[in-house]
Write a protein that holds these residues in place. Structure first.
Motif, short mmCIF file in Angstrom:
data_model
loop_
_atom_site.label_atom_id
_atom_site.label_comp_id
_atom_site.label_asym_id
_atom_site.label_seq_id
_atom_site.Cartn_x
_atom_site.Cartn_y
_atom_site.Cartn_z
N GLY A 149 11.21 -20.42 -41.54
CA GLY A 149 11.17 -21.46 -42.56
C GLY A 149 10.35 -22.64 -42.10
N ASP A 150 10.96 -23.83 -42.16
CA ASP A 150 10.25 -25.04 -41.72
C ASP A 150 10.26 -25.19 -40.19
OD1 ASP A 150 9.69 -25.74 -44.32
OD2 ASP A 150 11.52 -26.93 -44.55
N TYR A 151 11.09 -24.41 -39.54
CA TYR A 151 11.20 -24.54 -38.09
C TYR A 151 10.13 -23.70 -37.41
CZ TYR A 151 13.15 -24.08 -33.36
OH TYR A 151 13.33 -24.07 -31.98
N ARG A 152 9.29 -24.37 -36.63
CA ARG A 152 8.26 -23.70 -35.84
C ARG A 152 8.35 -24.21 -34.41
NH1 ARG A 152 4.33 -21.23 -39.02
NH2 ARG A 152 4.58 -21.63 -41.26
N ALA A 153 8.31 -23.29 -33.47
CA ALA A 153 8.46 -23.70 -32.07
C ALA A 153 7.72 -22.76 -31.14
CB ALA A 153 9.94 -23.76 -31.69
N GLU A 154 7.37 -23.28 -29.99
CA GLU A 154 6.80 -22.49 -28.91
C GLU A 154 7.67 -22.73 -27.67
OE1 GLU A 154 2.45 -21.96 -26.88
OE2 GLU A 154 3.41 -23.93 -26.69
N ARG A 155 8.16 -21.65 -27.11
CA ARG A 155 8.94 -21.72 -25.88
C ARG A 155 8.12 -21.11 -24.75
NH1 ARG A 155 14.34 -24.17 -25.88
NH2 ARG A 155 15.04 -24.09 -28.04
N ILE A 156 8.01 -21.81 -23.63
CA ILE A 156 7.36 -21.29 -22.43
C ILE A 156 8.33 -21.46 -21.27
CG2 ILE A 156 5.44 -21.51 -20.82
CD1 ILE A 156 3.75 -22.58 -23.09
N VAL A 157 8.62 -20.36 -20.57
CA VAL A 157 9.54 -20.43 -19.44
C VAL A 157 8.89 -19.85 -18.19
CG1 VAL A 157 11.62 -20.34 -20.85
CG2 VAL A 157 10.62 -18.21 -20.01
N ASP A 158 9.20 -20.44 -17.05
CA ASP A 158 8.80 -19.92 -15.75
C ASP A 158 10.04 -19.35 -15.07
OD1 ASP A 158 5.92 -20.64 -14.51
OD2 ASP A 158 6.44 -22.10 -16.06
N LEU A 159 10.02 -18.04 -14.83
CA LEU A 159 11.14 -17.39 -14.16
C LEU A 159 10.78 -17.06 -12.72
CD1 LEU A 159 12.23 -14.79 -16.89
CD2 LEU A 159 12.93 -17.18 -16.65
N GLU A 160 11.64 -17.43 -11.78
CA GLU A 160 11.42 -17.05 -10.39
C GLU A 160 11.34 -15.52 -10.36
OE1 GLU A 160 11.25 -16.00 -6.66
OE2 GLU A 160 13.18 -15.51 -7.58
N ARG A 161 10.30 -15.00 -9.76
CA ARG A 161 9.96 -13.58 -9.96
C ARG A 161 10.94 -12.60 -9.35
NH1 ARG A 161 7.55 -10.86 -5.84
NH2 ARG A 161 6.99 -12.02 -3.96
N ARG A 162 11.80 -13.06 -8.44
CA ARG A 162 12.74 -12.13 -7.81
C ARG A 162 14.15 -12.27 -8.37
NH1 ARG A 162 11.72 -11.61 -1.40
NH2 ARG A 162 12.97 -9.77 -1.84
N THR A 163 14.53 -13.46 -8.77
CA THR A 163 15.90 -13.68 -9.23
C THR A 163 16.02 -13.86 -10.74
OG1 THR A 163 15.76 -16.08 -8.96
CG2 THR A 163 16.43 -14.80 -7.04
N GLY A 164 14.90 -14.16 -11.41
CA GLY A 164 14.96 -14.39 -12.85
C GLY A 164 15.49 -15.75 -13.23
N ARG A 165 15.67 -16.62 -12.27
CA ARG A 165 16.19 -17.96 -12.56
C ARG A 165 15.12 -18.81 -13.25
NH1 ARG A 165 20.46 -20.92 -11.07
NH2 ARG A 165 21.22 -19.20 -9.75
N VAL A 166 15.52 -19.55 -14.29
CA VAL A 166 14.59 -20.43 -14.99
C VAL A 166 14.29 -21.64 -14.11
CG1 VAL A 166 14.22 -21.88 -17.03
CG2 VAL A 166 15.46 -19.71 -17.25
N LEU A 167 13.02 -21.79 -13.72
CA LEU A 167 12.62 -22.92 -12.88
C LEU A 167 11.94 -24.03 -13.68
CD1 LEU A 167 11.24 -21.18 -9.65
CD2 LEU A 167 13.59 -21.85 -10.24
N ASP A 168 11.38 -23.65 -14.82
CA ASP A 168 10.74 -24.65 -15.69
C ASP A 168 10.74 -24.09 -17.11
OD1 ASP A 168 9.53 -26.96 -16.49
OD2 ASP A 168 7.61 -26.57 -15.50
N GLU A 169 10.75 -25.00 -18.07
CA GLU A 169 10.76 -24.59 -19.48
C GLU A 169 10.21 -25.71 -20.33
OE1 GLU A 169 13.82 -23.09 -23.01
OE2 GLU A 169 14.61 -23.72 -21.05
N THR A 170 9.40 -25.34 -21.32
CA THR A 170 8.93 -26.32 -22.30
C THR A 170 9.28 -25.81 -23.70
OG1 THR A 170 6.72 -25.34 -22.50
CG2 THR A 170 7.03 -27.06 -20.82
N TRP A 171 9.46 -26.74 -24.61
CA TRP A 171 9.81 -26.44 -25.99
C TRP A 171 9.00 -27.38 -26.87
CZ3 TRP A 171 14.41 -28.91 -28.82
CH2 TRP A 171 14.60 -28.34 -30.08
N THR A 172 8.05 -26.82 -27.59
CA THR A 172 7.23 -27.60 -28.51
C THR A 172 7.62 -27.22 -29.93
OG1 THR A 172 5.42 -27.51 -26.91
CG2 THR A 172 4.88 -28.24 -29.14
N THR A 173 8.04 -28.18 -30.73
CA THR A 173 8.62 -27.85 -32.03
C THR A 173 8.19 -28.80 -33.14
OG1 THR A 173 10.74 -27.61 -33.21
CG2 THR A 173 10.66 -29.20 -31.42
N SER A 174 8.17 -28.26 -34.33
CA SER A 174 8.04 -29.06 -35.54
C SER A 174 9.08 -28.54 -36.52
CB SER A 174 6.63 -28.93 -36.15
OG SER A 174 6.37 -27.59 -36.53
N GLY A 175 9.73 -29.46 -37.25
CA GLY A 175 10.85 -29.05 -38.07
C GLY A 175 12.06 -28.79 -37.19
#
Length: 231
Positions: A149-175
């Motif tokens: 609908g009106d919600y548009r977003a881009e999610r980008i995540v950096d996962l530590e390659r061995r454990t899968g832990r989220v080390l960084d994340e960005t969220w760009t959104t409109s609506g």
């Protein structure tokens, strides 16, 4: 002479059994790292145009291998609630939604994963877009595009390659609940990096231990073979 041979065989047997026992430690430790902890609580804060905090609570699910994930998202003072049940070993939802949201697989692969944004819940592809690096730790970077609908977003995540832990994340959104660019705060990134470093250190130690015990086992077998050949 026979007694000496028996003693050598016993010593070799003890050494080999010790090497085998030590190698059994690695699967146990890795299994513990792989499984989602429960109970557990996590808090992540984000820098952006308005205050944004995500609090996640993990509790034991109805089945032994399940985890109930409950999230409380605070955006500019407005509370949003989210919940689902996941498989403790894989982090994939077993019901209530079609994709990953807050947690990601151990040893993530360089491929696409189904992803459900907490403000959309419809599963979309989260694509692997290349390698990354956060505070010296190697990561796999993933990107998801959400349109609902009106919600548009881009999610980008950096996962530590061995454990899968989220080390960084960005969220760009409109609506949706907020608009603008949000990024995991310095404090939350530092906390995630510290935890990942300790987990990676354990994995490296287990790897070295495995090589050492295998080397010792090979030397022991060689020593035993030479000893019997000289009899």
């Amino acid at each position: 002479m026979f007694i000496v041979g028996v003693r050598r065989a016993r010593i070799a047997a003890v050494v080999l059994l010790a090497c085998f026992a030590v190698n059994l430690i690695a699967p146990v430790v890795i299994s513990a790292q792989r499984a989602m902890p429960r109970p557990a609580e996590f808090t992540s804060t984000y820098d952006g145009p308005v205050p944004f905090t995500v609090e996640t609570t993990l509790t034991q699910g109805a089945k032994k291998d399940e985890v109930d994930v409950n999230a409380r998202l605070l955006i500019d003072g407005t509370e949003h609630r989210d919940s689902y049940t996941a498989n403790a070993a894989t982090t994939f939802p077993v019901r209530d939604r079609g994709g990953l949201t807050y947690f990601f697989p151990y040893q993530p692969e360089r491929r696409s994963y189904p992803y459900s944004d907490p403000f959309s819940l419809e599963a979309v592809p989260m694509d692997y877009v290349g390698p990354g690096n956060v505070a010296g730790l190697e990561t796999y970077k993933y990107q998801a595009e959400i349109t609902d609908g009106d919600y548009r977003a881009e999610r980008i995540v950096d996962l530590e390659r061995r454990t899968g832990r989220v080390l960084d994340e960005t969220w760009t959104t409109s609506g949706g609940p907020a608009e603008g660019f949000f990024r995991l705060s310095d404090e939350s990134r530092a906390r995630a990096v510290d935890k990942a470093r300790s987990e990676v250190a354990v994995l490296r130690a287990l790897q070295v231990l495995a090589w050492v015990t295998r080397f010792v086992a090979v030397l022991t077998l060689a020593w035993l073979a030479v000893a019997f050949a000289r009899r």
